[in-house]
Design a protein around this motif. Structure first.
Motif, PDB file in Angstrom:
ATOM      1  N   ALA A 172      40.007  36.185  59.951  1.00 47.74           N
ATOM      2  CA  ALA A 172      38.639  36.510  59.543  1.00 47.74           C
ATOM      3  C   ALA A 172      38.617  37.258  58.221  1.00 47.74           C
ATOM      4  CB  ALA A 172      37.966  37.339  60.635  1.00 47.74           C
ATOM      5  N   ALA A 173      39.532  38.204  58.059  1.00 50.15           N
ATOM      6  CA  ALA A 173      39.572  38.974  56.812  1.00 50.15           C
ATOM      7  C   ALA A 173      39.886  38.084  55.620  1.00 50.15           C
ATOM      8  CB  ALA A 173      40.611  40.095  56.931  1.00 50.15           C
ATOM      9  N   SER A 174      40.838  37.195  55.781  1.00 51.90           N
ATOM     10  CA  SER A 174      41.230  36.334  54.664  1.00 51.90           C
ATOM     11  C   SER A 174      40.147  35.319  54.320  1.00 51.90           C
ATOM     12  CB  SER A 174      42.541  35.612  54.988  1.00 51.90           C
ATOM     13  OG  SER A 174      42.381  34.757  56.103  1.00 51.90           O
ATOM     14  N   GLN A 175      39.431  34.818  55.323  1.00 53.58           N
ATOM     15  CA  GLN A 175      38.413  33.803  55.068  1.00 53.58           C
ATOM     16  C   GLN A 175      37.271  34.343  54.214  1.00 53.58           C
ATOM     17  OE1 GLN A 175      38.476  30.416  55.771  1.00 53.58           O
ATOM     18  NE2 GLN A 175      40.587  31.005  56.187  1.00 53.58           N
ATOM     19  N   ILE A 176      36.805  35.542  54.504  1.00 53.05           N
ATOM     20  CA  ILE A 176      35.685  36.095  53.732  1.00 53.05           C
ATOM     21  C   ILE A 176      36.158  36.687  52.419  1.00 53.05           C
ATOM     22  CG2 ILE A 176      35.771  38.372  54.844  1.00 53.05           C
ATOM     23  CD1 ILE A 176      32.619  36.406  53.731  1.00 53.05           C
ATOM     24  N   ALA A 177      37.324  37.330  52.418  1.00 51.57           N
ATOM     25  CA  ALA A 177      37.813  37.944  51.186  1.00 51.57           C
ATOM     26  C   ALA A 177      38.219  36.899  50.162  1.00 51.57           C
ATOM     27  CB  ALA A 177      38.997  38.865  51.498  1.00 51.57           C
ATOM     28  N   THR A 178      38.690  35.742  50.619  1.00 54.05           N
ATOM     29  CA  THR A 178      39.077  34.674  49.702  1.00 54.05           C
ATOM     30  C   THR A 178      37.891  34.190  48.876  1.00 54.05           C
ATOM     31  OG1 THR A 178      40.864  33.970  51.168  1.00 54.05           O
ATOM     32  CG2 THR A 178      40.103  32.368  49.551  1.00 54.05           C
ATOM     33  N   GLU A 179      36.694  34.243  49.450  1.00 57.11           N
ATOM     34  CA  GLU A 179      35.501  33.834  48.703  1.00 57.11           C
ATOM     35  C   GLU A 179      35.301  34.711  47.474  1.00 57.11           C
ATOM     36  OE1 GLU A 179      34.226  31.168  49.497  1.00 57.11           O
ATOM     37  OE2 GLU A 179      34.097  30.886  51.664  1.00 57.11           O
ATOM     38  N   TYR A 180      35.631  35.995  47.595  1.00 56.76           N
ATOM     39  CA  TYR A 180      35.560  36.895  46.449  1.00 56.76           C
ATOM     40  C   TYR A 180      36.702  36.616  45.480  1.00 56.76           C
ATOM     41  CZ  TYR A 180      32.100  39.838  48.859  1.00 56.76           C
ATOM     42  OH  TYR A 180      30.971  40.312  49.485  1.00 56.76           O
ATOM     43  N   SER A 181      37.921  36.479  46.014  1.00 53.46           N
ATOM     44  CA  SER A 181      39.102  36.315  45.157  1.00 53.46           C
ATOM     45  C   SER A 181      39.029  35.043  44.314  1.00 53.46           C
ATOM     46  CB  SER A 181      40.369  36.296  46.017  1.00 53.46           C
ATOM     47  OG  SER A 181      40.486  37.471  46.792  1.00 53.46           O
ATOM     48  N   LEU A 182      38.540  33.958  44.893  1.00 53.03           N
ATOM     49  CA  LEU A 182      38.489  32.680  44.184  1.00 53.03           C
ATOM     50  C   LEU A 182      37.189  32.493  43.414  1.00 53.03           C
ATOM     51  CD1 LEU A 182      40.002  30.291  46.892  1.00 53.03           C
ATOM     52  CD2 LEU A 182      41.161  31.412  44.987  1.00 53.03           C
ATOM     53  N   GLY A 183      36.254  33.385  43.613  1.00 51.45           N
ATOM     54  CA  GLY A 183      34.990  33.275  42.900  1.00 51.45           C
ATOM     55  C   GLY A 183      34.054  32.216  43.447  1.00 51.45           C
ATOM     56  N   THR A 184      34.306  31.735  44.670  1.00 49.97           N
ATOM     57  CA  THR A 184      33.456  30.691  45.242  1.00 49.97           C
ATOM     58  C   THR A 184      32.196  31.248  45.881  1.00 49.97           C
ATOM     59  OG1 THR A 184      34.769  30.816  47.276  1.00 49.97           O
ATOM     60  CG2 THR A 184      35.384  29.136  45.658  1.00 49.97           C
ATOM     61  N   LEU A 185      32.144  32.553  46.087  1.00 46.82           N
ATOM     62  CA  LEU A 185      30.973  33.129  46.736  1.00 46.82           C
ATOM     63  C   LEU A 185      29.720  32.953  45.895  1.00 46.82           C
ATOM     64  CD1 LEU A 185      29.873  34.637  49.160  1.00 46.82           C
ATOM     65  CD2 LEU A 185      30.472  36.792  48.038  1.00 46.82           C
ATOM     66  N   LEU A 239      35.058  42.087  53.896  1.00 44.97           N
ATOM     67  CA  LEU A 239      33.868  42.383  53.087  1.00 44.97           C
ATOM     68  C   LEU A 239      34.009  43.697  52.343  1.00 44.97           C
ATOM     69  CD1 LEU A 239      31.049  41.272  55.565  1.00 44.97           C
ATOM     70  CD2 LEU A 239      31.635  40.202  53.382  1.00 44.97           C
ATOM     71  N   PHE A 240      34.621  44.681  52.961  1.00 46.46           N
ATOM     72  CA  PHE A 240      34.787  45.971  52.315  1.00 46.46           C
ATOM     73  C   PHE A 240      35.822  45.921  51.179  1.00 46.46           C
ATOM     74  CE2 PHE A 240      33.446  47.992  56.536  1.00 46.46           C
ATOM     75  CZ  PHE A 240      32.133  48.132  56.115  1.00 46.46           C
ATOM     76  N   LEU A 241      36.945  45.258  51.433  1.00 45.84           N
ATOM     77  CA  LEU A 241      38.074  45.298  50.501  1.00 45.84           C
ATOM     78  C   LEU A 241      38.056  44.169  49.474  1.00 45.84           C
ATOM     79  CD1 LEU A 241      40.845  46.280  53.071  1.00 45.84           C
ATOM     80  CD2 LEU A 241      39.595  47.769  51.510  1.00 45.84           C
ATOM     81  N   ARG A 242      37.451  43.039  49.809  1.00 44.00           N
ATOM     82  CA  ARG A 242      37.280  41.904  48.895  1.00 44.00           C
ATOM     83  C   ARG A 242      38.585  41.248  48.450  1.00 44.00           C
ATOM     84  NH1 ARG A 242      32.379  42.689  44.581  1.00 44.00           N
ATOM     85  NH2 ARG A 242      30.728  43.255  46.058  1.00 44.00           N
ATOM     86  N   SER A 243      39.673  41.632  48.989  1.00 45.61           N
ATOM     87  CA  SER A 243      40.966  41.035  48.653  1.00 45.61           C
ATOM     88  C   SER A 243      41.613  40.580  49.944  1.00 45.61           C
ATOM     89  CB  SER A 243      41.864  42.031  47.930  1.00 45.61           C
ATOM     90  OG  SER A 243      43.198  41.557  47.861  1.00 45.61           O
TER      91      SER A 243
END
Length: 262
Positions: free
Chosen positions: A82-95, A181-185
């Motif tokens: 769950a952490a990787s799925q949401i944080a990846t959206e920030y890391s890859l800029g797809t959000l 969501l908090f850490l974004r990574s």
């Protein structure tokens, strides 16, 4: 719509590497606990809470012993996923692209959350099914009668145990989503989550044993095992829900209010 966000999340999660890796990996890991339970079980006596005997494994609840011991491992995997799925959206800029299609952030987050939860629940159910097959094979190998497992009491015990395991898994998934969501990574969120759930809570519990009754990871493990000496199931469930409500509300507020810059 939430359904559209849910479907978009599943498009991403049904990739073969993620789908087969998660479902197969959890099935193998959970089956390993069942293998240990049956191969190390003493032939006489009642055994212990950590290692039941073959006599205890022949009881109506014998089928759930291996599965209940895998709750922490399943929870950690659910957290990391769950952490990787949401944080990846920030890391890859797809959000940002997702928000263009669905500007209502709360709706997007709800759809993504339901998508991840349903994926994890499916993986846990599959792992429980695989563990059950392995347990039946091992029971025959060690001459453990399995008739009581499929009695009315046995089916009731199995259904209750699976429900408790799924509740705990959903709890770990919620914590993982909040961390992402908090850490974004994705890497940082997974590392921090693993470090807290395994060594940090363990150290705190050893230094201050009474703290185990209040630590979120320990309480979710209690829920998954249907109650332990650490806490009763109703108490663990109530406090866990309170924790998840607080973390979920803070994560939702953060997602809705914080700017997306990448």
């Amino acid at each position: 719509m939430i359904l559209a966000a849910f479907r978009s999340e599943w498009i991403k999660m049904r990739r073969r590497t993620l789908l087969f890796g998660t479902f197969g990996g959890l099935a193998l890991a959970a089956s390993f606990f069942s293998i240990l339970t049956f191969t190390q079980a003493p032939t006489t006596g009642t055994g212990s809470a950590d290692l039941p005997s073959l006599v205890a494994l022949a009881q109506p609840n014998g089928l759930i012993h291996g599965m209940s011991r895998a709750v922490v491992l399943l929870g950690i995997v659910a957290f990391g996923l769950a952490a990787s799925q949401i944080a990846t959206e920030y890391s890859l800029g797809t959000l940002r692209q997702l928000l263009v299609r669905q500007p209502r952030r709360a709706v997007l987050l709800a759809g993504k959350y339901l998508g991840v939860v349903s994926f994890v629940v499916g993986a846990v159910v599959f792992a429980a099914f695989a563990t059950g097959i392995v347990s039946i094979v091992l029971a025959h190998a060690r001459h453990v009668p399995v008739g009581a497992w499929f009695s009315g009491t046995g089916i009731k015990d199995l259904t209750r145990a699976l429900g408790e395991l799924l509740l705990a898994t959903v709890g770990f998934t919620t914590l993982g989503l909040a961390a992402g969501l908090f850490l974004r990574s994705s890497v940082f969120a997974v590392i921090v989550g693993f470090a807290y759930l395994v060594p940090v809570e363990s150290v705190i519990g050893r230094i201050i044993p009474a703290a185990n009754r209040w630590l979120p990871g320990q309480l979710l493990a209690v829920v998954g095992q249907g109650g332990t000496t650490v806490s009763s199931l109703p108490r663990a469930l109530v406090i866990s829900v309170a924790y998840l409500a607080i973390f979920g509300a803070l994560a939702t507020y953060t997602f809705v209010r914080r700017d997306v810059t990448a």
